[in-house]
Design an enzyme around this catalytic site. Structure first.
Site, PDB file in Angstrom:
ATOM      1  N   LYS A  88       0.808  -1.230   0.000  1.00 41.35           N
ATOM      2  CA  LYS A  88       0.000   0.000   0.000  1.00 41.35           C
ATOM      3  C   LYS A  88       0.839   1.278   0.000  1.00 41.35           C
ATOM      4  CE  LYS A  88      -4.278  -1.650   2.104  1.00 41.35           C
ATOM      5  NZ  LYS A  88      -5.277  -1.380   3.120  1.00 41.35           N
ATOM      6  N   ASN A 109      -4.890   2.056  -1.764  1.00 41.00           N
ATOM      7  CA  ASN A 109      -5.536   0.732  -1.794  1.00 41.00           C
ATOM      8  C   ASN A 109      -6.288   0.491  -3.101  1.00 41.00           C
ATOM      9  OD1 ASN A 109      -7.935   2.159  -1.524  1.00 41.00           O
ATOM     10  ND2 ASN A 109      -8.787   0.780   0.004  1.00 41.00           N
ATOM     11  N   ASP A 124     -10.397   3.523   1.941  1.00 40.54           N
ATOM     12  CA  ASP A 124     -10.702   3.017   3.292  1.00 40.54           C
ATOM     13  C   ASP A 124     -11.422   4.057   4.159  1.00 40.54           C
ATOM     14  OD1 ASP A 124      -9.796   0.417   3.086  1.00 40.54           O
ATOM     15  OD2 ASP A 124      -7.765   0.894   3.740  1.00 40.54           O
TER      16      ASP A 124
HETATM   17  P1  NAP Z   1      -1.309  -2.989  10.938  1.00 40.82           P
HETATM   18  O1  NAP Z   1      -0.919  -1.814  10.132  1.00 40.82           O
HETATM   19  O2  NAP Z   1      -0.438  -4.198  10.965  1.00 40.82           O
HETATM   20  O3  NAP Z   1      -1.525  -2.484  12.476  1.00 40.82           O
HETATM   21  C1  NAP Z   1      -1.789  -3.435  13.466  1.00 40.82           C
HETATM   22  C2  NAP Z   1      -2.239  -2.745  14.760  1.00 40.82           C
HETATM   23  O4  NAP Z   1      -2.560  -3.777  15.704  1.00 40.82           O
HETATM   24  C3  NAP Z   1      -1.149  -1.876  15.405  1.00 40.82           C
HETATM   25  O5  NAP Z   1      -1.757  -0.818  16.109  1.00 40.82           O
HETATM   26  C4  NAP Z   1      -0.501  -2.884  16.385  1.00 40.82           C
HETATM   27  O6  NAP Z   1       0.089  -2.266  17.499  1.00 40.82           O
HETATM   28  C5  NAP Z   1      -1.718  -3.636  16.860  1.00 40.82           C
HETATM   29  N1  NAP Z   1      -1.317  -4.946  17.356  1.00 40.82           N
HETATM   30  C6  NAP Z   1      -0.963  -6.036  16.629  1.00 40.82           C
HETATM   31  N2  NAP Z   1      -0.652  -7.050  17.446  1.00 40.82           N
HETATM   32  C7  NAP Z   1      -0.801  -6.595  18.719  1.00 40.82           C
HETATM   33  C8  NAP Z   1      -0.636  -7.180  20.008  1.00 40.82           C
HETATM   34  N3  NAP Z   1      -0.268  -8.462  20.171  1.00 40.82           N
HETATM   35  N4  NAP Z   1      -0.904  -6.421  21.101  1.00 40.82           N
HETATM   36  C9  NAP Z   1      -1.300  -5.135  20.964  1.00 40.82           C
HETATM   37  N5  NAP Z   1      -1.475  -4.520  19.763  1.00 40.82           N
HETATM   38  C10 NAP Z   1      -1.220  -5.246  18.653  1.00 40.82           C
HETATM   39  O7  NAP Z   1      -2.749  -3.540  10.524  1.00 40.82           O
HETATM   40  P2  NAP Z   1      -3.934  -2.703   9.821  1.00 40.82           P
HETATM   41  O8  NAP Z   1      -3.830  -2.826   8.374  1.00 40.82           O
HETATM   42  O9  NAP Z   1      -3.994  -1.372  10.455  1.00 40.82           O
HETATM   43  O10 NAP Z   1      -5.222  -3.566  10.261  1.00 40.82           O
HETATM   44  C11 NAP Z   1      -5.696  -3.568  11.593  1.00 40.82           C
HETATM   45  C12 NAP Z   1      -7.023  -4.307  11.661  1.00 40.82           C
HETATM   46  O11 NAP Z   1      -8.017  -3.615  10.925  1.00 40.82           O
HETATM   47  C13 NAP Z   1      -6.959  -5.718  11.091  1.00 40.82           C
HETATM   48  O12 NAP Z   1      -7.662  -6.589  11.943  1.00 40.82           O
HETATM   49  C14 NAP Z   1      -7.682  -5.610   9.772  1.00 40.82           C
HETATM   50  O13 NAP Z   1      -8.370  -6.807   9.426  1.00 40.82           O
HETATM   51  C15 NAP Z   1      -8.693  -4.500  10.059  1.00 40.82           C
HETATM   52  N6  NAP Z   1      -9.077  -3.775   8.842  1.00 40.82           N
HETATM   53  C16 NAP Z   1     -10.365  -3.845   8.430  1.00 40.82           C
HETATM   54  C17 NAP Z   1     -10.762  -3.152   7.302  1.00 40.82           C
HETATM   55  C18 NAP Z   1     -12.194  -3.230   6.847  1.00 40.82           C
HETATM   56  O14 NAP Z   1     -12.463  -2.898   5.682  1.00 40.82           O
HETATM   57  N7  NAP Z   1     -13.116  -3.600   7.708  1.00 40.82           N
HETATM   58  C19 NAP Z   1      -9.828  -2.409   6.573  1.00 40.82           C
HETATM   59  C20 NAP Z   1      -8.507  -2.363   7.020  1.00 40.82           C
HETATM   60  C21 NAP Z   1      -8.138  -3.065   8.152  1.00 40.82           C
HETATM   61  P3  NAP Z   1       1.659  -1.868  17.495  1.00 40.82           P
HETATM   62  O15 NAP Z   1       1.751  -0.616  16.642  1.00 40.82           O
HETATM   63  O16 NAP Z   1       1.975  -1.642  18.925  1.00 40.82           O
HETATM   64  O17 NAP Z   1       2.396  -3.032  16.866  1.00 40.82           O
END
Ligand code: NAP
Length: 308
Positions: A88, A109, A124
């Protein structure tokens, strides 16, 4: 002619890009790995519903091949693509033009291929906001929000909420430095504050909206059975919006519902961000109901398979 529009295609090298039918407008979701993307099911349902002849595939593109692949999209039969992890941010520098959304969120995206030029968009934020307003009836103007998480999804949420006139945002994250970088990208500190998730206290309970933008609670994620919030901590009255769509009822949503809070899951956002992409590509209103039905039935089949 019948085309299998849902095939996943692996693209390990430039000489092995898929052979495409030049007679069909071509679309794809690109990522590495591509995993179980719902985009082919969702967009194929949309094209079928509107009787548009087109091909949409999931393509696993090797990171080293990304530049050449994106370049190839300037030619027929390409019309567009969705972009997912880990491309992305990289794609920002590979397209010719950026829409305001992609420039502000610093992530693409959706790519639109038109007249030999590629434009990067980010749908998004609009998908997030449309679910908030259409499905939860929530008006962000003047409201206070707490966002847990500071990754890619949180960037789109912050941008969307600021666009919608939110009054105050608190970003809580495990890695507080990441939350600070997110704040600094959008604000001088007047509307956005940050703290480590473990330090959420009484004053943060007084919000109108809580968004889970972490992967805590996601099937196959780092902690599928957990809530992203400290034990026993819930907002007083907020709408609880979990961006996760797999499972539909995350631990956070279950706890919140038991506490009598209104809830919203991530499925509508997924469909609306896809609908925005579809509308950018085709300049026609997306058949949202058919897209939602296609995604929902795929998720239900997968859940039944997992449970059995
Ligand atoms: P990302 O960039 O990898 O960010 C992950 C986030 O989760 C960070 O804030 C990370 O915290 C936190 N995290 C991961 N493991 C953790 C743990 N063990 N303990 C505490 N915090 C943890 O992922 P993303 O793309 O933002 O996606 C995040 C979520 O949103 C996913 O579940 C995804 O499926 C969902 N999402 C949904 C849509 C939709 O259309 N509905 C669209 C996009 C994303 P740290 O920074 O501290 O590592």
């Amino acid at each position: 002619m019948e085309h299998d529009l849902t095939t996943d295609v692996s693209v390990p090298g430039p000489d092995r890009f898929p052979r495409l039918d030049p007679a069909l407008p071509q679309y794809a979701v690109i990522g590495y790995p591509i995993g179980h993307s719902l985009s082919p099911v969702m967009h194929t349902a949309a094209f079928r519903a509107l009787n548009i002849q087109a091909s949409y595939v999931a393509l696993e593109v090797q990171p080293g091949d990304l530049g050449e692949f994106v370049s190839s999209m300037r030619r027929d039969p390409w019309r567009g693509a969705n972009v997912t992890v880990p491309f992305k941010e990289v794609v920002l520098d590979l397209v010719d033009d950026l829409a305001d959304s992609a420039r502000a969120i610093r992530a693409v995206n959706t790519v639109v291929a038109r007249d030999g030029r590629l434009t990067g968009h980010n749908t998004d934020a609009r998908g997030f906001l449309r679910a908030l307003t259409d499905d939860a009836g929530f008006n962000a103007a003047g409201a206070k929000a707490l966002i847990v998480g500071a990754g890619g999804a949180a960037k789109a949420v912050v941008y969307g909420l600021l666009q919608a006139g939110i009054c105050k945002i608190v970003i809580a994250n495990r890695d507080v430095a990441r939350a600070e970088r997110l704040r600094d990208a959008f604000d001088d500190g007047t509307r956005i504050s940050v703290l480590p998730t473990g330090e959420l206290g009484e004053s943060e309970k007084d919000v109108d909206l809580l968004v889970n933008a972490t992967s805590i609670g996601m099937s196959g994620g780092p902690a599928p059975e957990s809530s992203p919030l400290p034990d026993g901590w819930l907002p007083n009255r907020a709408l609880v919006y979990d961006l996760i769509y797999r499972p539909a009822a995350t631990p956070l949503l279950r706890i919140s519902r038991l506490a009598g809070l209104p809830i919203l899951g991530g499925l509508p956002m997924l469909v609306y961000q896809g609908a925005e992409s579809f509308e950018l590509w085709t300049e026609r209103p997306a058949p949202v109901n058919q897209m939602l039905a296609a995604v929902r039935s795929t998720l239900e089949e997968a859940a039944a398979c997992f449970d059995s």
